[in-house]
Write an enzyme that holds these catalytic residues in place. Structure first.
Site, PDB file in Angstrom:
ATOM      1  N   LYS A  94      82.418  42.701 -21.655  1.00 29.44           N
ATOM      2  CA  LYS A  94      82.479  41.692 -22.723  1.00 29.44           C
ATOM      3  C   LYS A  94      83.668  41.936 -23.654  1.00 29.44           C
ATOM      4  CE  LYS A  94      78.478  40.713 -24.263  1.00 29.44           C
ATOM      5  NZ  LYS A  94      77.192  40.589 -24.974  1.00 29.44           N
ATOM      6  N   LYS A 106      75.291  50.752 -25.522  1.00 28.23           N
ATOM      7  CA  LYS A 106      74.062  50.063 -25.928  1.00 28.23           C
ATOM      8  C   LYS A 106      73.029  51.119 -26.292  1.00 28.23           C
ATOM      9  CE  LYS A 106      72.578  45.812 -26.345  1.00 28.23           C
ATOM     10  NZ  LYS A 106      73.352  44.607 -26.655  1.00 28.23           N
ATOM     11  N   THR A 190      77.432  34.582 -32.520  1.00 26.26           N
ATOM     12  CA  THR A 190      77.140  34.554 -31.077  1.00 26.26           C
ATOM     13  C   THR A 190      76.817  33.128 -30.629  1.00 26.26           C
ATOM     14  OG1 THR A 190      76.261  36.781 -31.312  1.00 26.26           O
ATOM     15  CG2 THR A 190      75.839  35.655 -29.230  1.00 26.26           C
ATOM     16  N   ASN A 221      68.253  34.757 -32.821  1.00 30.11           N
ATOM     17  CA  ASN A 221      69.572  34.586 -33.447  1.00 30.11           C
ATOM     18  C   ASN A 221      70.521  33.748 -32.594  1.00 30.11           C
ATOM     19  OD1 ASN A 221      72.541  36.030 -33.490  1.00 30.11           O
ATOM     20  ND2 ASN A 221      71.752  35.556 -35.511  1.00 30.11           N
ATOM     21  N   SER A 362      81.687  41.210 -34.862  1.00 31.97           N
ATOM     22  CA  SER A 362      81.387  42.612 -35.183  1.00 31.97           C
ATOM     23  C   SER A 362      82.684  43.405 -35.291  1.00 31.97           C
ATOM     24  CB  SER A 362      80.512  43.239 -34.091  1.00 31.97           C
ATOM     25  OG  SER A 362      79.149  43.053 -34.389  1.00 31.97           O
TER      26      SER A 362
END
Ligand code: NAD
Length: 428
Positions: A94, A106, A190, A221, A362
């Site tokens: 990503k 993660k 997002t 979200n 972010s």
């Protein structure tokens, strides 16, 4: 999480498929098929009733050739090391496809956050940071929120890290609330990023956004802002969203043929994305079984819940009208379903391209933390749109020129960038 879907096996199968097409060296494959570092730890937390509960936590760093590892922390009862490995791997791709100078990581805790009090959530957030603080930092690994975690939890974690580190360190974590080191525009990033991708794909497919209809899975979200963006940015119509009902332990699709009002539904949704069913029914919405969303007569499907949702079974229900799938969630489509999608010639916007808006903002948040200077919302959203549009165009270009599926094209762009960075650093 759909049964029998091992997300990490899925991530490795997707990678192998493209590595074969690229004739990638075995040594490079060995480096990229597995995370570089994995941490697994036990987190003791004193509960409100005085008992001690021990939670299982994970942090996986897949690849940091292009910059500090980056990736959210998920709190979910069905979390596993393989889910975390898969999500860390997808984060590497990503960040590379969005061309931001970060790697992939993660984290996770096996827990249902809805079963914890506010105090217990704070102690678990701080306990997680106590276990990982030596392994992370603004220059080596920067966590963020994901499913089941919130800006407040990020604030507690940032505070804990700052205490342990001996100095205020906002750049150790992103997704913090505005006013506490967060960036304007992060909440919608997002979902809006998904919509910028959809907009660019519609141009390519010569679809009229104003006449387009979408079905969204999930209402957390990503789904909330994808639904808002589809109507307010594109002028299209969203006929349903869906959610996991904690009391009934099933998922439901909440629909209205004339188009849902995402703002109203948000007003009756809790912080974990669960809609108040009774209030929705009272307002004229239909409640259907969970996978009804995928069978809707729409042009665009936007899966924005969890991995493995479009699989060999559910893909059979898809309407012949569907022209595009925009993956808001990570890993929502299994390789078996991908095969059917290719055969039906449905345009795919793959997850790590489609939902890269979150990590992009972010990254902007980290940049602002470093500068200690904060941008306006307009500036953030404009930069986000630019990044997403360029990323989409790059992947589309490879897809068209090489005649490959969009997911494969996204992998090609990402793998190429990561391998180049590894070569420059002398890793391979
Ligand atoms: P969230 O926790 O805010 O919301 C998840 C939503 O999915 C909730 O509405 C929940 O009820 C619903 N859900 C869960 N299981 C379901 C099921 N079986 N059927 C239908 N609905 C179900 O999470 P989120 O942050 O919106 O993330 C959603 C997906 O997007 C995840 O795959 C996540 O990894 C990915 N993602 C999130 C971000 C981000 O910035 N939040 C960025 C990139 C990718």
């Amino acid at each position: 999480m759909a049964e029998k879907t091992n997300a990490f096996e899925m991530a490795q199968r997707q990678f192998d498929h493209v590595a074969d097409q690229l004739n990638l060296d075995n040594e490079v494959r060995e480096l990229l098929r597995w995370p570089m570092r994995e941490f697994s730890f036990r987190i003791p937390v004193r509960m409100d009733d005085g008992t001690l509960r021990v939670f299982q936590g994970f942090r996986v760093q897949h690849n940091d050739a292009r910059g500090p590892n980056k990736g959210g922390i998920r709190w979910h009862p069905a979390e596993t090391i393989d889910t975390v490995r898969a999500l860390a791997t997808w984060m590497t791709w990503k960040c590379a496809v969005a061309d931001i100078p970060l790697g992939g990581a993660k984290g996770g805790i096996i827990v249902d956050p809805a079963t914890l009090s506010v105090g217990e959530k704070e102690r678990l957030s701080r306990g997680y940071m106590d276990c990982v603080w030596k392994l992370i930092g603004p220059r080596n690994d920067v966590p963020a929120p994901d499913v089941g975690t919130t800006g407040q939890m990020m604030s507690w974690m940032m505070d804990e890290y700052s205490k342990l580190n001996g100095e205020y360190t906002p750049g150790v974590i992103t997704g913090k609330p505005v006013g506490g080191g967060g960036s304007l525009g992060r909440t919608e990033a997002t979902g809006f990023g998904v919509i910028y991708n959809v907009r660019e794909a519609m141009k390519h497919l010569k679809m009229d956004p104003g006449k387009s209809v979408a079905a969204v899975q999930g209402f957390g979200n990503v789904a909330q802002y994808a639904a808002i963006g589809f109507t307010e940015i594109l002028g299209g119509k969203v006929v349903c969203v869906s959610y996991w009902d904690r009391d009934d332990k099933v998922s439901y699709t909440v629909s209205r043929d004339s188009g849902i009002d995402a703002h109203f539904l948000m007003s009756i949704t809790d912080q974990y994305g669960s809609i108040d069913k009774e209030k929705a029914i009272k307002a004229g919405y239909a409640i259907e079984p969970g996978d009804a969303w995928i069978a809707k007569d729409v042009d665009v499907l936007i899966p924005s819940a969890l991995e493995g949702q479009i699989n060999a079974e559910t893909i059979k229900k898809i309407s012949p009208r569907v022209k595009m799938i925009a993956e808001g969630a990570n890993g929502p489509t299994t390789p078996e379903a991908d095969q059917v999608i290719k055969e039906k010639n449905i345009f795919m916007i793959p997850d790590f391209l489609c939902n890269a808006g979150g990590v992009t903002v972010s990254y902007f948040e980290g940049v602002q933390n470093d500068m200690n200077f904060y941008w306006s919302r307009e500036e953030v959203i404009e930069k986000l749109d630019q990044k997403m549009s360029v990323a989409f165009a790059g992947v589309l270009d490879v897809s068209v020129k090489k005649g490959v599926y969009m997911r494969d094209a996204a992998y090609m762009v990402a793998i190429d960038r990561v391998v180049k960075a590894m070569q420059l650093r002398g890793w391979c």
